[in-house]
Enzyme design. Structure first.
Site, short mmCIF file in Angstrom:
data_model
loop_
_atom_site.label_atom_id
_atom_site.label_comp_id
_atom_site.label_asym_id
_atom_site.label_seq_id
_atom_site.Cartn_x
_atom_site.Cartn_y
_atom_site.Cartn_z
N GLU A 1 0.83 -1.20 0.00
CA GLU A 1 0.00 0.00 0.00
C GLU A 1 0.86 1.25 0.00
OE1 GLU A 1 -4.07 -1.32 2.37
OE2 GLU A 1 -2.54 -0.12 3.40
N GLU B 1 -11.33 -0.28 9.78
CA GLU B 1 -10.27 0.69 10.06
C GLU B 1 -10.00 1.59 8.84
OE1 GLU B 1 -7.09 -0.52 12.38
OE2 GLU B 1 -8.16 -2.15 13.36
N ARG C 1 -13.22 -9.47 14.54
CA ARG C 1 -13.18 -9.97 15.93
C ARG C 1 -13.44 -8.81 16.88
NH1 ARG C 1 -8.39 -7.61 17.39
NH2 ARG C 1 -6.71 -7.57 15.85
#
Length: 650
Positions: free
Chosen positions: A201, A276, A298
């Site tokens: 990225e 996120e 999670r």
């Protein structure tokens, strides 16, 4: 609720936290434990406990077969994975379902769609959510990954496709450094998640890290429980988290939270998840560019701050959704109130590169109050093993507004006492005191830039003199080291002063001890304290163990000890021997006997408590012996590499 008994496939504070909610809901609990955790608190808390293997997680907490055997043996009808270990392992989720048990979390299919970073980007694009420019293709050849990085433009981030928690992530600023960073990221990812797949990225400069708590049920509903600010990070691992994100515009909040819900809806997500994002430039304005980066399928370490501002129990929601119930509340009934901040107290040494620490906690005391929540898997007397994450406690403070919470958290950290293994408590206090954090103008690079200010380089002399006084009074140790260390200061005539070499936090210093008519006085660098005086302030705590004095003052621990030198056959090895800096596992060996190395060359990597420690050769030479192998468990100080002596090469 139709779930009756939960097996918790985890350890430490998260296992204890799940047990607490399960008990409130009338559910029985089953703990699993390794050799290292035989006497751990989560084992004591649970209704039943099953031993699942040796200390290394690969032989215990990562063994799907042993966990399922424990569930069958105890009659558990559901499995909660906590976070870490197998929490985001789709194979585990499927195996639990195939065994006829309920997995308290998303389905394996949803994990593959969103827990896998590459697949999640595809889902995000389909949901019209902006993503960070990068490469997430199937061609994992190093040459391909390097060329894609050049196309994207350095600096870039290498990120493990599986898992989270900062594992398998490396920043690369130059093409010349790419190969080593890639190898390290892949090795770490394989060890942590069982997969070495990575993506590349573009590195977003000076961002804020914002995450959104989402929940979905099997009836097609998905909502958000607002956002958390996780900007304060070190090595891509979160240090401080807070909710809500300070100074965030309502327009940006609505856009990001809405995007998170769309992602969950697109895959029929069930249970708790965290989406996120990075917000470029550090300001959370309506105009700031923002990008989806990943989803953690999670419960998060930092979920208590969301619970604090919403008044909800997220673990209860997990159980209810897993039992087939609809979400307890619709979106318009979820409200937020006040502010909350979480600080992660870790067993690590900030002064030495945050090297993980292990050993017995001689003292552990955190102030209590209605506005304070402590989540921990240890108490005074507990032993922190070297085999797992360095997190020992989460300290959460809540209040009506951010200013109040920050001030209170600083007070609590200053009064927190941790003696034994070194911790980051004083570092956390220094970080929260910075102007950037106080004004909420931080970005993810703050800690790296401010490290010199955040880690004290000078000793705490007030603690040091107290420690030396305690050592001189420690007659049990004096008996082992000779009469000159006796606490009564007996001397054969004048002078009545004694210069004492002392280690303060492993750094050599000299203390001046004087026995006068009024008793003993100790001076270090012109700071004096007598044995008859009280300690420096009311928060000072001290323990003496094995010839060392551990002193906590103002949230900072100082360790004083007499220098010791034991003559052994290895004392003359000098730069010829490379030893393990910490107990752990040999993750990689770069040399074999006969290899020629230069000073500074990498010779091995030791992995301990989720961190890699690169060992280098102190001098040029030829490798004579490599007495360990890759994968070996080793102790601190154990020999890793031995260079041949010059005469052996003649």
């Amino acid at each position: 609720m139709t779930l009756n008994k939960v097996l918790i496939a985890n350890r430490g504070e998260i296992a204890r936290r799940i047990i607490r909610t399960a008990r409130r809901l009338g559910m029985a609990s089953v703990a699993v434990y390794s050799d290292a955790d035989r006497h751990a608190l989560h084992v004591q808390d649970a209704d039943q406990a099953v031993h699942i293997g040796p200390s290394p997680s690969v032989d215990s907490y990562l063994r799907i077969d042993k966990i399922l055997d424990a569930a069958r043996e105890t009659g558990a009808d559901c499995v909660h994975p906590g976070y870490g270990f197998l929490a985001e392992n789709a194979v585990f989720a499927d195996a639990v379902a195939d065994a006829g048990l309920t997995f308290v979390g998303p389905t394996g299919k949803a994990m593959r769609a969103l827990g896998d970073k590459a697949s999640a980007k595809t889902v995000a694009l389909a949901a019209n959510v902006p993503v960070v420019p990068g490469y997430n293709g199937s061609d994992q050849a190093p040459s391909t990954l390097l060329e894609e990085s050049k196309r994207i433009g350095f600096p870039v981030m290498i990120k493990a496709v599986a898992g989270g928690g900062g594992r398998g992530m490396r920043r690369v600023s130059r093409a010349e450094d790419f190969a080593d960073a890639l190898e390290s990221a892949q090795r770490e990812a394989a060890a942590a998640f069982g997969s070495d797949l990575v993506l590349i990225e573009k590195l977003i400069e000076a961002p804020r890290h914002i995450e959104v708590q989402v929940f979905g049920d099997r009836h097609g509903s998905a909502i958000h429980l607002f956002e958390r600010d996780c900007t304060l990070q070190r090595r891509n691992q979160k240090v401080i988290e807070e909710a809500p994100a300070p100074d965030m515009s309502e327009a940006l909040r609505s856009a990001i939270c809405g995007a998170a819900v769309r992602l969950a809806e697109n895959v029929g997500y069930e249970g708790a998840g965290t989406v996120e994002f990075l917000v470029e430039g550090g300001a959370l304005t309506a105009e700031a560019p923002w990008y989806f980066i990943e989803m953690n399928t999670r419960l998060q370490v930092e979920h208590p701050v969301t619970e604090a501002i919403t008044g909800l129990d997220l673990v209860e929601w997990q159980f209810r959704v897993a039992a087939g119930e609809p979400l307890p509340l619709p979106q318009d009934k979820v409200t937020r109130r006040g502010h909350a901040i979480e600080a992660r107290i870790c067993a690590e040494d900030p002064a030495h590169g945050f090297q993980p620490q292990s050993g017995k906690l001689l003292d552990f005391d955190v102030p209590s109050g209605a506005d304070i929540r402590l989540e921990s898997g240890v108490v005074a007397g507990s032993v922190i093993p070297p085999d797992y994450d360095s997190l020992i406690a989460k300290l959460i403070v809540s209040g009506p507004d951010r200013e109040t919470v920050l001030a209170r958290l600083l007070e609590v950290l200053a009064d927190t006492v941790v003696l034994g293994p070194r911790t980051n408590t004083a570092f956390l206090h220094a970080l929260l005191s910075t102007a950037e954090v106080q004004s909420a103008t931080m970005d993810t690079g703050l800690i790296d830039r401010a490290m010199d200010e955040l880690v004290p380089r000078e000793p705490d002399l007030a603690s040091a003199v107290q420690g030396v006084l305690a050592l001189l009074a420690d007659r049990s140790h004096a008996a082992q080291t000779g009469p000159w260390f006796a606490g009564d200061g007996f001397q054969l005539g004048a002078p009545r002063d004694l210069r004492l070499p002392i280690l303060i936090d492993d750094i050599p210093h000299v203390a001046q001890a004087r026995w006068g008519d009024d008793g003993l006085t100790v001076t270090i660098a012109d700071l004096s304290t007598s044995a008859s005086e009280p300690s420096a302030d009311g928060t000072t705590r001290m323990r003496v163990r094995d010839g060392a004095a551990y002193v906590s003052r103002g949230g900072r621990q100082s360790i004083m000890a007499w220098p010791q030198h034991v003559v052994t056959a290895d004392d003359d090895d000098g730069d010829d021997t490379v030893r393990a800096p910490i107990s752990g596992r040999v993750a990689k060996l770069f040399v074999t006997p006969g290899a020629v190395v230069a000073a500074g060359d990498r010779v091995a990597i030791v992995e301990a408590m989720k961190m890699e420690h690169v060992l280098t050769s102190a001098r040029a030479g030829t490798v004579g012996d490599v007495p360990v192998g890759e994968g070996d468990q080793i102790a601190q100080g154990q020999t890793i590499i031995v260079l041949a002596a010059d005469e052996e090469l003649a």
